[in-house]
Write a protein that holds these residues in place. Structure first.
Motif, short mmCIF file in Angstrom:
data_model
loop_
_atom_site.label_atom_id
_atom_site.label_comp_id
_atom_site.label_asym_id
_atom_site.label_seq_id
_atom_site.Cartn_x
_atom_site.Cartn_y
_atom_site.Cartn_z
N ARG A 197 0.79 -1.23 0.00
CA ARG A 197 0.00 0.00 0.00
C ARG A 197 0.83 1.29 0.00
O ARG A 197 0.60 2.17 -0.83
N PRO A 198 1.79 1.46 0.94
CA PRO A 198 2.57 2.72 0.90
C PRO A 198 3.28 2.96 -0.42
O PRO A 198 3.22 4.09 -0.94
N PRO A 199 3.97 1.97 -1.01
CA PRO A 199 4.63 2.26 -2.30
C PRO A 199 3.65 2.57 -3.42
O PRO A 199 3.93 3.39 -4.29
N SER A 200 2.48 1.93 -3.40
CA SER A 200 1.49 2.22 -4.44
C SER A 200 1.01 3.65 -4.35
O SER A 200 0.95 4.37 -5.36
N LEU A 201 0.66 4.11 -3.14
CA LEU A 201 0.22 5.49 -2.96
C LEU A 201 1.33 6.48 -3.26
O LEU A 201 1.10 7.54 -3.84
N SER A 202 2.55 6.12 -2.87
CA SER A 202 3.68 7.01 -3.09
C SER A 202 3.97 7.21 -4.58
O SER A 202 4.17 8.34 -5.03
N ILE A 203 3.97 6.13 -5.35
CA ILE A 203 4.30 6.25 -6.77
C ILE A 203 3.21 6.99 -7.53
O ILE A 203 3.48 7.76 -8.46
N ILE A 204 1.96 6.81 -7.11
CA ILE A 204 0.87 7.56 -7.75
C ILE A 204 1.01 9.05 -7.44
O ILE A 204 0.85 9.90 -8.32
N SER A 205 1.33 9.37 -6.18
CA SER A 205 1.51 10.77 -5.80
C SER A 205 2.63 11.43 -6.58
O SER A 205 2.53 12.59 -6.99
N ASP A 206 3.72 10.70 -6.80
CA ASP A 206 4.89 11.27 -7.44
C ASP A 206 4.73 11.42 -8.95
O ASP A 206 5.37 12.28 -9.56
N MET A 207 3.91 10.60 -9.57
CA MET A 207 3.83 10.59 -11.03
C MET A 207 2.84 11.60 -11.60
O MET A 207 2.76 11.75 -12.81
N VAL A 208 2.05 12.25 -10.74
CA VAL A 208 1.07 13.21 -11.25
C VAL A 208 1.20 14.53 -10.51
O VAL A 208 1.69 14.59 -9.38
N ALA A 209 0.76 15.59 -11.16
CA ALA A 209 0.72 16.91 -10.53
C ALA A 209 -0.43 16.96 -9.52
O ALA A 209 -1.40 16.21 -9.64
N PRO A 210 -0.37 17.86 -8.53
CA PRO A 210 -1.42 17.93 -7.51
C PRO A 210 -2.85 18.01 -8.04
O PRO A 210 -3.73 17.34 -7.51
N PRO A 211 -3.15 18.79 -9.12
CA PRO A 211 -4.54 18.84 -9.59
C PRO A 211 -5.05 17.51 -10.13
O PRO A 211 -6.26 17.32 -10.24
N GLN A 212 -4.14 16.58 -10.48
CA GLN A 212 -4.56 15.29 -11.04
C GLN A 212 -4.66 14.21 -9.98
O GLN A 212 -5.07 13.08 -10.30
N ARG A 213 -4.31 14.51 -8.75
CA ARG A 213 -4.19 13.43 -7.76
C ARG A 213 -5.52 12.77 -7.43
O ARG A 213 -5.60 11.55 -7.30
N LYS A 214 -6.58 13.56 -7.29
CA LYS A 214 -7.87 12.93 -6.99
C LYS A 214 -8.29 12.00 -8.12
O LYS A 214 -8.80 10.90 -7.88
N SER A 215 -8.07 12.41 -9.37
CA SER A 215 -8.40 11.55 -10.51
C SER A 215 -7.54 10.30 -10.52
O SER A 215 -8.02 9.19 -10.79
N ALA A 216 -6.24 10.46 -10.21
CA ALA A 216 -5.34 9.31 -10.21
C ALA A 216 -5.71 8.32 -9.10
O ALA A 216 -5.75 7.10 -9.32
#
Length: 423
Positions: free
Chosen positions: A118-137
């Motif tokens: 879980r932590p690496p999955s959330l971390s990599i999603i957070s890092d690969m997108v800009a803040p405005p895209q995070r909810k969509s990601a």
């Protein structure tokens, strides 16, 4: 306007993560049926059977910070692949355990390995997108999770009629297959290097560094994390304190709800599988466009509304007795889930400095483990000692308290350098 437009520009790495997640979650069968397996096959009492979920939660609690730190040190992909391969192998050993201590021991090992993804999955999603895209990601990630969950528990309910052993074999095989997907995928360079879209922070290790120029100390621009260590970030700790009462509500889904439906309302096990199916199909159809429409909502509004819908939906189980009422209550708390979980992950990612996101996401997911460990034990004992009305009344109160606390969650705005805004 296309309600799915928020997914259009997500990077390829996000889609790879979601594909592996879909494969893994399509085999999710063991946890939803673990209590029923122990009570039916090994003839263990409900309170003792719920102890296995407590052990799972405690083990996951211990695993989260370690997985988060490993994510920051060796990279999220390595942690995710190791977690998936090893947890799949452990599931094959589960049916060989016939004593309750052996069950608890294997549950402990399985939880450590399974929850470390879980932590690496959330971390990599957070890092690969800009803040405005995070909810969509995060909504896309949950789309994959719940599309898989619409399959796994439903099939598990059918397999359980014939033999509970098949649940462990299928769940283990899909975990290993998900690891294969990650191992064989062609990854973009950004996913390997862990670079971030947050241009304000080139390296999180520089956040607290004072730069001297002409005898004047220059501080980095304000960031919600005044202290990079997640355990000392007051804004993060307040957020988790508000989130845990809502999580205690949600985790009745896998602990007391199946017992309530089968033992108290005398409904078939297949109906419990249908609750999962309804929940996940609603999420598949609605969550992504819903979060796209709510992308500009203040965090406090989304978080408090989600917690309140949890309270109403799960609290309604104390008033209903028919399948129609069960499904109606499920619709209500499912909307709470679709709002609360992507919003909470996006808020945690906003608080976390880029180079420390593994640690922050480890703490965030650790709060789920704390709740999971406590929710099953408390819920099962309330149900056994005081009955369903006391259980669902307490659940309603817990959800409402979470909504009240969430209403005071602060927004990211200018503050004195180094001072996090709590409200």
């Amino acid at each position: 306007m296309n309600p799915w437009r928020g997914l259009k520009n997500l990077p390829r790495g996000i889609w790879i993560i979601c594909a592996a997640t879909l494969v893994n979650r399509a085999g999710t069968m063991v946890l939803p049926f673990l209590v029923l397996y122990l009570t039916r096959t090994l003839e263990i009492s409900p309170a003792r059977a719920a102890l296995s979920l407590t052990v799972y939660g405690i083990a996951a609690l211990l695993a989260m910070p370690v997985a988060g730190r490993l994510t920051d040190r060796i990279g999220p992909l390595a942690v995710m692949k190791g977690s998936l391969f090893l947890s799949g192998l452990v599931l094959f050993l589960f049916p060989l355990a016939h004593s309750f201590p052996a069950i608890l021991a294997i549950t402990l090992v399985f939880a450590i390995l399974n929850e470390s993804v879980r932590p690496p999955s959330l971390s990599i999603i957070s890092d690969m997108v800009a803040p405005p895209q995070r909810k969509s990601a995060f909504a896309l990630s949950r789309l994959a999770i719940n599309l898989g969950m619409s399959i796994g528990p439903a099939i598990g309910g059918v397999l359980a009629v014939f033999s509970f052993r098949w649940l462990f074999f299928v769940d283990g095989a899909t975990s290993i297959l998900a690891g294969v997907v990650l191992a064989l995928a062609q990854w973009p360079k950004r996913a390997r290097t862990g670079s971030t879209h947050d241009p304000q922070w080139a390296d999180a290790r520089d956040l607290g560094r004072e730069i001297e120029a002409d005898g004047v100390e220059l501080l980095p621009p304000a960031h919600p994390a005044a202290d990079l260590r997640a355990f000392r970030n007051r804004r993060m700790l307040y957020f988790l304190a508000a989130l845990i009462p809502a999580q205690l509500v949600f985790f009745q889904l896998t602990s007391t709800l199946p017992l309530f439906l089968v033992r108290n309302l005398h409904l078939p096990e297949s109906l419990y599988g249908s609750v999962f199916t309804l929940n996940t199909l609603l999420i598949v159809a609605i969550e992504v466009p819903l979060n796209t429409a709510m992308a500009h909502w203040p965090h406090r509004r989304a978080l408090s509304l989600g917690a309140l819908l949890y309270a109403i939906g799960f609290g309604s189980f104390g008033l209903v007795t028919s399948p129609a009422g069960i499904f109606a209550a499920t619709v209500v708390w499912t909307f709470g889930e679709m709002i609360l979980l992507p919003a909470s992950a996006a808020y945690a990612a906003e608080i976390a400095p880029p180079g420390c996101r593994g640690e922050y996401m480890g703490l965030y997911t650790m709060s789920f483990s704390i709740s999971f460990a406590v929710a099953g034990f408390l819920g099962a004992n309330l149900l056994q000692r005081w009955g369903p009305h006391a259980l669902w009344g307490a659940v309603f109160a817990s959800g409402c308290s979470a909504a009240l606390l969430m209403s005071r969650i602060g927004e990211r705005r200018g503050t004195t350098p180094g001072e996090p805004a709590l409200v």
